[in-house]
Design an enzyme around this catalytic site. Structure first.
Site, PDB file in Angstrom:
ATOM      1  N   ASN A  45      65.182  18.275  25.065  1.00 47.92           N
ATOM      2  CA  ASN A  45      64.713  16.884  25.112  1.00 47.92           C
ATOM      3  C   ASN A  45      65.838  15.925  25.484  1.00 47.92           C
ATOM      4  O   ASN A  45      65.745  14.723  25.254  1.00 47.92           O
ATOM      5  CB  ASN A  45      64.141  16.468  23.751  1.00 47.92           C
ATOM      6  CG  ASN A  45      63.038  17.375  23.280  1.00 47.92           C
ATOM      7  OD1 ASN A  45      63.186  18.107  22.314  1.00 47.92           O
ATOM      8  ND2 ASN A  45      61.928  17.353  23.975  1.00 47.92           N
ATOM      9  N   ASN A  72      59.604  24.139  25.571  1.00 51.40           N
ATOM     10  CA  ASN A  72      58.433  23.842  26.392  1.00 51.40           C
ATOM     11  C   ASN A  72      58.663  22.779  27.458  1.00 51.40           C
ATOM     12  O   ASN A  72      57.939  22.715  28.440  1.00 51.40           O
ATOM     13  CB  ASN A  72      57.250  23.435  25.501  1.00 51.40           C
ATOM     14  CG  ASN A  72      57.595  22.297  24.573  1.00 51.40           C
ATOM     15  OD1 ASN A  72      58.596  22.345  23.869  1.00 51.40           O
ATOM     16  ND2 ASN A  72      56.775  21.270  24.546  1.00 51.40           N
ATOM     17  N   HIS A  73      59.688  21.913  27.276  1.00 55.82           N
ATOM     18  CA  HIS A  73      59.942  20.869  28.276  1.00 55.82           C
ATOM     19  C   HIS A  73      61.039  21.258  29.264  1.00 55.82           C
ATOM     20  O   HIS A  73      61.552  20.400  29.980  1.00 55.82           O
ATOM     21  CB  HIS A  73      60.338  19.560  27.581  1.00 55.82           C
ATOM     22  CG  HIS A  73      59.239  18.946  26.787  1.00 55.82           C
ATOM     23  ND1 HIS A  73      58.007  18.647  27.322  1.00 55.82           N
ATOM     24  CD2 HIS A  73      59.160  18.585  25.482  1.00 55.82           C
ATOM     25  CE1 HIS A  73      57.230  18.116  26.388  1.00 55.82           C
ATOM     26  NE2 HIS A  73      57.905  18.086  25.263  1.00 55.82           N
ATOM     27  N   HIS A 155      61.467  28.588  19.647  1.00 52.63           N
ATOM     28  CA  HIS A 155      60.971  27.231  19.871  1.00 52.63           C
ATOM     29  C   HIS A 155      59.446  27.253  19.764  1.00 52.63           C
ATOM     30  O   HIS A 155      58.770  27.793  20.635  1.00 52.63           O
ATOM     31  CB  HIS A 155      61.422  26.782  21.268  1.00 52.63           C
ATOM     32  CG  HIS A 155      61.296  25.317  21.500  1.00 52.63           C
ATOM     33  ND1 HIS A 155      62.232  24.414  21.061  1.00 52.63           N
ATOM     34  CD2 HIS A 155      60.339  24.597  22.124  1.00 52.63           C
ATOM     35  CE1 HIS A 155      61.863  23.192  21.421  1.00 52.63           C
ATOM     36  NE2 HIS A 155      60.719  23.278  22.055  1.00 52.63           N
ATOM     37  N   HIS A 180      61.757  22.702  17.886  1.00 50.88           N
ATOM     38  CA  HIS A 180      60.617  22.050  18.561  1.00 50.88           C
ATOM     39  C   HIS A 180      59.964  20.927  17.770  1.00 50.88           C
ATOM     40  O   HIS A 180      59.641  19.899  18.355  1.00 50.88           O
ATOM     41  CB  HIS A 180      59.533  23.048  18.977  1.00 50.88           C
ATOM     42  CG  HIS A 180      58.318  22.391  19.578  1.00 50.88           C
ATOM     43  ND1 HIS A 180      58.338  21.758  20.804  1.00 50.88           N
ATOM     44  CD2 HIS A 180      57.042  22.246  19.113  1.00 50.88           C
ATOM     45  CE1 HIS A 180      57.130  21.266  21.065  1.00 50.88           C
ATOM     46  NE2 HIS A 180      56.335  21.533  20.055  1.00 50.88           N
ATOM     47  N   HIS A 182      61.104  18.903  15.512  1.00 46.28           N
ATOM     48  CA  HIS A 182      62.037  17.796  15.241  1.00 46.28           C
ATOM     49  C   HIS A 182      62.058  17.388  13.775  1.00 46.28           C
ATOM     50  O   HIS A 182      62.707  16.405  13.416  1.00 46.28           O
ATOM     51  CB  HIS A 182      61.750  16.570  16.126  1.00 46.28           C
ATOM     52  CG  HIS A 182      61.939  16.830  17.582  1.00 46.28           C
ATOM     53  ND1 HIS A 182      61.906  15.827  18.534  1.00 46.28           N
ATOM     54  CD2 HIS A 182      62.179  17.970  18.270  1.00 46.28           C
ATOM     55  CE1 HIS A 182      62.106  16.347  19.737  1.00 46.28           C
ATOM     56  NE2 HIS A 182      62.268  17.656  19.592  1.00 46.28           N
TER      57      HIS A 182
HETATM   58 FE   FE2 Z   1      59.798  21.382  22.337  1.00 44.63          FE
END
Ligand code: FE2
Length: 264
Positions: A45, A72-73, A155, A180, A182
């Site tokens: 992120n 995922n990002h 993650h 993931h 946070h």
């Molecule tokens: Fe994530």
């Protein structure tokens, strides 16, 4: 035997510019303070809250990140797709199907020992079209039969999928840490066969946001269900990490300890 001890610091998901600033301010000194032999940072992120770029990966490495993991990002920034294969020690989840650029694991040297780092991603509520992360972990371990020290960033969204991975790799990995969500969890422990585990390390991101994003925008989206563009929140930054201590001879963890700081 202290000389036989390997200490790995894992820093949770770095969110945007505020997160990067906190890493630059805290990580160099923290590595010295805890005498970490290796620092692994989740950078998925780090670019404006979504994804990573080669430039930002270099920035994190300059601050002391020896390995960067993602999730995922990972491909959220278009420029990163062609950049990733050329970046050493920057991982994307290993269970991306064949054909995705980049690599899901790497072997690095720390204090004279080899450390196998792997990045996996859960499928529940994230990406159902990924391959099975459990079998992906098996394949990586099978490809590195001599690796004693194995560190895994799992993650994933759900606590169950991450806990299951912890138990699945118990005794086969030195550490399985979740990322993931946070939100840090209070369950850091060494599992019965010697794998250090925590369901989620947390983040390095704005404290007064909604998982790092501007809280007003997020609340408004929940209230109205209208599409809106997220932005990284301003203000003080929470720095979440864990320090894992590993017996270098056996590869089993002896402790896992949360290290949480604030950066104003
Ligand atoms: Fe994530």
């Amino acid at each position: 035997m202290p000389d036989d001890e390997l200490r790995i610091l894992f820093v949770a998901d770095v969110v945007g510019h505020p997160g990067r600033d906190a890493v630059k301010s805290i990580l160099p000194n923290l590595k010295k303070e805890v005498r970490a032999h290796l620092a692994i940072v989740n950078g998925e992120n780090a670019a404006g809250g979504f994804g990573l770029t080669g430039k930002i990966a270099a920035e994190l490495k300059g601050a002391g990140a020896d390995v960067i993991t993602t999730g995922n990002h990972v491909f959220a920034q278009k420029e990163f797709v062609p950049e990733l294969p050329g970046l050493e020690r920057v991982l994307r989840p290993a269970n991306y199907p064949p054909g995705a650029p980049g690599q899901g694991s790497c072997v690095v040297e720390a204090s004279g020992r080899e450390v196998l780092v792997m990045n996996l991603m859960g499928r529940i509520f994230t990406a159902e079209n990924l391959d099975d992360p459990f079998r992906a972990a098996d394949a990586i371990l099978a490809a590195h039969p001599d690796s004693k020290i194995v560190f895994c960033d799992m993650h994933a969204e759900t606590t169950s999928e991450k806990t299951a991975m912890g138990w699945y790799l118990d005794g086969r990995a030195s550490a399985v840490v979740g990322t993931h969500t946070h939100i840090p969890t209070a369950d850091a422990r060494v599992l019965t066969k010697g794998t250090a585990y925590v369901t989620d390390v947390g983040m390095v991101g704005p404290r007064d946001g909604c998982i790092g994003m501007d809280k007003d925008i997020v609340v408004q989206r929940f209230l109205t269900a209208m599409p809106s563009r997220f932005a990284v929140a301003p203000g003080p930054v929470t720095f979440n990490s864990v320090l894992v201590t590993i017996n270098g001879s056996t590869g089993r963890a002896t402790s896992i300890q949360r290290i949480d700081r604030e950066h104003v």
